[in-house]
Enzyme design. Structure first.
Site, PDB file in Angstrom:
ATOM      1  N   LYS A  96      18.051 -30.687  51.343  1.00 29.65           N
ATOM      2  CA  LYS A  96      17.040 -29.409  51.690  1.00 29.65           C
ATOM      3  C   LYS A  96      16.382 -29.249  51.189  1.00 29.65           C
ATOM      4  O   LYS A  96      15.285 -28.699  51.593  1.00 29.65           O
ATOM      5  CB  LYS A  96      17.869 -27.781  52.053  1.00 29.65           C
ATOM      6  CG  LYS A  96      18.469 -27.379  51.093  1.00 29.65           C
ATOM      7  CD  LYS A  96      19.145 -26.224  51.660  1.00 29.65           C
ATOM      8  CE  LYS A  96      19.346 -25.475  49.884  1.00 29.65           C
ATOM      9  NZ  LYS A  96      18.600 -24.699  48.857  1.00 29.65           N
ATOM     10  N   ASP A  97      16.242 -29.654  49.575  1.00 31.52           N
ATOM     11  CA  ASP A  97      15.537 -29.164  48.691  1.00 31.52           C
ATOM     12  C   ASP A  97      14.158 -30.798  49.304  1.00 31.52           C
ATOM     13  O   ASP A  97      12.692 -29.969  48.361  1.00 31.52           O
ATOM     14  CB  ASP A  97      15.812 -28.974  47.386  1.00 31.52           C
ATOM     15  CG  ASP A  97      16.315 -27.913  47.291  1.00 31.52           C
ATOM     16  OD1 ASP A  97      16.227 -27.246  48.225  1.00 31.52           O
ATOM     17  OD2 ASP A  97      16.928 -27.903  46.451  1.00 31.52           O
ATOM     18  N   ARG A 144      14.312 -18.088  55.612  1.00 34.06           N
ATOM     19  CA  ARG A 144      14.987 -17.866  56.814  1.00 34.06           C
ATOM     20  C   ARG A 144      16.164 -17.319  57.008  1.00 34.06           C
ATOM     21  O   ARG A 144      16.067 -16.082  58.289  1.00 34.06           O
ATOM     22  CB  ARG A 144      15.893 -19.611  56.996  1.00 34.06           C
ATOM     23  CG  ARG A 144      16.617 -20.351  57.797  1.00 34.06           C
ATOM     24  CD  ARG A 144      17.367 -21.289  57.450  1.00 34.06           C
ATOM     25  NE  ARG A 144      17.813 -20.940  56.151  1.00 34.06           N
ATOM     26  CZ  ARG A 144      19.317 -20.756  55.244  1.00 34.06           C
ATOM     27  NH1 ARG A 144      19.942 -20.067  57.000  1.00 34.06           N
ATOM     28  NH2 ARG A 144      19.717 -20.929  54.737  1.00 34.06           N
ATOM     29  N   ARG A 145      16.451 -16.991  55.928  1.00 32.34           N
ATOM     30  CA  ARG A 145      17.892 -15.551  56.147  1.00 32.34           C
ATOM     31  C   ARG A 145      17.523 -14.884  55.993  1.00 32.34           C
ATOM     32  O   ARG A 145      17.986 -13.933  57.454  1.00 32.34           O
ATOM     33  CB  ARG A 145      18.756 -15.390  55.406  1.00 32.34           C
ATOM     34  CG  ARG A 145      19.452 -16.514  54.138  1.00 32.34           C
ATOM     35  CD  ARG A 145      20.222 -16.799  53.294  1.00 32.34           C
ATOM     36  NE  ARG A 145      21.044 -18.274  53.129  1.00 32.34           N
ATOM     37  CZ  ARG A 145      20.616 -18.925  51.676  1.00 32.34           C
ATOM     38  NH1 ARG A 145      19.684 -18.595  50.200  1.00 32.34           N
ATOM     39  NH2 ARG A 145      21.808 -20.065  51.984  1.00 32.34           N
ATOM     40  N   ARG A 162      15.718 -14.197  42.198  1.00 31.80           N
ATOM     41  CA  ARG A 162      16.287 -15.262  42.516  1.00 31.80           C
ATOM     42  C   ARG A 162      17.388 -15.426  41.322  1.00 31.80           C
ATOM     43  O   ARG A 162      17.383 -14.385  40.596  1.00 31.80           O
ATOM     44  CB  ARG A 162      14.425 -15.884  41.489  1.00 31.80           C
ATOM     45  CG  ARG A 162      13.432 -16.151  42.446  1.00 31.80           C
ATOM     46  CD  ARG A 162      11.672 -16.465  41.934  1.00 31.80           C
ATOM     47  NE  ARG A 162      12.425 -17.387  41.236  1.00 31.80           N
ATOM     48  CZ  ARG A 162      11.951 -18.142  40.511  1.00 31.80           C
ATOM     49  NH1 ARG A 162      10.805 -17.444  39.946  1.00 31.80           N
ATOM     50  NH2 ARG A 162      12.195 -19.328  39.844  1.00 31.80           N
ATOM     51  N   GLY A 163      17.193 -16.879  40.809  1.00 27.30           N
ATOM     52  CA  GLY A 163      18.423 -17.432  39.354  1.00 27.30           C
ATOM     53  C   GLY A 163      19.391 -18.080  40.674  1.00 27.30           C
ATOM     54  O   GLY A 163      19.283 -18.496  41.379  1.00 27.30           O
ATOM     55  N   ASN A 164      20.871 -18.475  39.842  1.00 25.07           N
ATOM     56  CA  ASN A 164      21.807 -19.317  39.656  1.00 25.07           C
ATOM     57  C   ASN A 164      22.826 -18.303  40.377  1.00 25.07           C
ATOM     58  O   ASN A 164      22.555 -17.279  40.573  1.00 25.07           O
ATOM     59  CB  ASN A 164      22.048 -20.263  39.047  1.00 25.07           C
ATOM     60  CG  ASN A 164      22.786 -19.486  37.286  1.00 25.07           C
ATOM     61  OD1 ASN A 164      23.107 -18.329  37.733  1.00 25.07           O
ATOM     62  ND2 ASN A 164      22.600 -19.770  36.004  1.00 25.07           N
ATOM     63  N   VAL A 165      23.685 -19.456  40.862  1.00 24.57           N
ATOM     64  CA  VAL A 165      25.046 -18.596  41.526  1.00 24.57           C
ATOM     65  C   VAL A 165      25.082 -17.183  40.791  1.00 24.57           C
ATOM     66  O   VAL A 165      25.517 -15.982  41.536  1.00 24.57           O
ATOM     67  CB  VAL A 165      25.886 -19.343  42.129  1.00 24.57           C
ATOM     68  CG1 VAL A 165      27.166 -18.665  42.574  1.00 24.57           C
ATOM     69  CG2 VAL A 165      25.352 -20.115  42.634  1.00 24.57           C
ATOM     70  N   THR A 167      24.111 -15.091  38.123  1.00 23.44           N
ATOM     71  CA  THR A 167      22.932 -14.561  38.355  1.00 23.44           C
ATOM     72  C   THR A 167      22.971 -13.708  39.501  1.00 23.44           C
ATOM     73  O   THR A 167      22.747 -12.545  39.700  1.00 23.44           O
ATOM     74  CB  THR A 167      21.238 -14.416  38.412  1.00 23.44           C
ATOM     75  OG1 THR A 167      21.772 -15.444  36.582  1.00 23.44           O
ATOM     76  CG2 THR A 167      20.600 -13.860  38.511  1.00 23.44           C
ATOM     77  N   ARG A 168      22.745 -14.292  40.616  1.00 18.45           N
ATOM     78  CA  ARG A 168      22.783 -13.753  42.000  1.00 18.45           C
ATOM     79  C   ARG A 168      24.331 -12.563  42.255  1.00 18.45           C
ATOM     80  O   ARG A 168      23.998 -11.827  42.186  1.00 18.45           O
ATOM     81  CB  ARG A 168      22.585 -14.657  43.174  1.00 18.45           C
ATOM     82  CG  ARG A 168      21.183 -15.690  42.855  1.00 18.45           C
ATOM     83  CD  ARG A 168      21.272 -16.235  43.897  1.00 18.45           C
ATOM     84  NE  ARG A 168      19.767 -16.894  43.751  1.00 18.45           N
ATOM     85  CZ  ARG A 168      18.957 -17.659  44.725  1.00 18.45           C
ATOM     86  NH1 ARG A 168      19.146 -16.817  45.657  1.00 18.45           N
ATOM     87  NH2 ARG A 168      17.807 -18.094  44.436  1.00 18.45           N
ATOM     88  N   CYS A 256       9.773 -27.054  53.157  1.00 19.45           N
ATOM     89  CA  CYS A 256      11.535 -26.883  53.503  1.00 19.45           C
ATOM     90  C   CYS A 256      11.182 -25.442  53.050  1.00 19.45           C
ATOM     91  O   CYS A 256      13.073 -25.234  53.008  1.00 19.45           O
ATOM     92  CB  CYS A 256      12.006 -28.010  52.533  1.00 19.45           C
ATOM     93  SG  CYS A 256      11.610 -27.572  50.754  1.00 19.45           S
TER      94      CYS A 256
END
Length: 351
Positions: A96-97, A144-145, A162-165, A167-168, A256
């Site tokens: 998707k990126d 999109r979300r 922002r951030g990785n999984v 972090t979120r 994208c």
């Protein structure tokens, strides 16, 4: 890429074969995805070395700084540059990126089996989306979300994050956010899918085109490696579905990171003689100039994946879809009292 045969892959397998250098971003999720490819090649008899490449997107995300320019392909470019420079032999991407335009000198060699492409909610107190109270703060880095969740009319405050999984999710556990929305595929690959409080129905929130899929690129002048990747990893059904989804994106002229959702599946159907055949079923959603949503669906022969995607995109445009895909709804709730450091952060470049 030049057509090759199994005999040509002999130089890549067994004792004395050249080492295949597989490039990855530094994040845990990227390394986990790369390990899927590396493990499959190793099981086939190849000698594999995983090479970590630092990307501008990773550096920006780690520092919490805005991503320069449009952000399109920011997690991809460094891997592709390393591939073209001969520093690595294979680049593993979150499909998707990838920008929709092809790169001269590179070939998409394989699309492996896909993880569940749906989005997932991780909310406080085990709540699902419909249980969150009006004004609840939901973090997501995806336009999109935002567009699709706002259209549900739940009165939620949608803020960029922002951030990785880790972090979120930590922002929920610390009480900074009431919930976050992430790709279920990433949670599954990290062994954390059990933390999701709800997997969102695509009837409510369609995933990003190619979400949950991986893309393996190599140089177009390395046909033996391309053949090995294809015969070891490629899933044609996934490739057809992703082709249809990404054709919608490209036909709408959108990057994208645009608020466009698409999901295709190869499904069983009956032909005019009552025989079971496979068809491609595609659904898509896009935004209009004023931020409203337009939806559409199409079904056709699997070999017509590009045509199905292109014609559905044309229908969406006829119904008012914004070609650039950047019209955004405004969150219904005002600022939340207390810690809201995420409110000023910019979203990452991909859905």
């Amino acid at each position: 890429m030049t057509v090759t045969d199994a005999a040509d892959t002999a130089t890549l397998l067994g004792e004395g074969a050249r080492t295949i250098r597989v490039g990855t971003r530094a994040s845990l999720l990227a390394r986990t995805q790369t390990d899927i490819v590396a493990s499959a090649l190793t099981a086939a008899g190849a000698t594999v070395e995983v090479v970590t490449i630092s990307t501008e997107g990773d550096r920006s995300q780690a520092a919490g700084t805005p991503i320069a320019g449009s952000g399109v392909g920011v997690f991809v470019t460094a891997l592709r540059d390393a591939l073209l420079a001969g520093e690595i032999d294979v680049a593993v991407h979150s499909y998707k990126d990838l920008p929709t335009a092809a790169v001269p000198g590179l070939a998409l060699a394989a699309v492996p089996a896909r993880e569940d492409p749906r989005d997932a909610l991780i909310a406080r107190d085990g709540m699902v989306l419909g249980e969150l109270p009006p004004g609840a703060v939901v973090g997501t880095g995806s336009p999109r979300r935002v567009a699709q969740i706002a259209a549900l009319g739940l009165g939620l405050q949608l803020v960029p994050i922002r951030g990785n999984v880790d972090t979120r999710i930590a922002k929920v556990t610390r009480g900074e956010l009431d919930a976050v929305v992430l790709a279920r595929a990433g949670l599954a690959r990290l062994g954390r899918v059990g933390e999701a409080t709800e997997v969102l129905d695509p009837l409510q929130v369609l995933p990003a085109p190619a979400q949950g899929a991986l893309a393996c690129e190599c140089r177009s002048d390395d046909p033996a490696l391309g053949h090995l990747l294809r015969t070891t990893l490629h899933d044609e059904g996934v490739a057809l579905a992703v082709t249809a989804e990404r054709t919608v994106l490209s036909a709408l002229g959108s990057p994208c990171s645009a608020p466009i959702g698409a999901l295709a599946e190869v499904v069983e159907d009956l032909d005019d003689d009552g025989r079971v055949i496979e068809r491609l079923s595609l659904r898509a959603v896009a935004t209009t100039a004023d931020g409203a949503l337009v939806r559409g669906s199409a079904t056709g022969e699997t070999e017509d994946a590009e045509r199905i995607g292109r014609e559905l995109a044309e229908e969406l445009l006829a119904d008012g879809a914004e070609p650039s895909g950047y019209a955004m709804p405004v969150s219904e709730a005002g600022p939340r009292p207390g810690p809201d450091a995420v409110a000023g952060e910019l979203p990452p470049p991909a859905s």
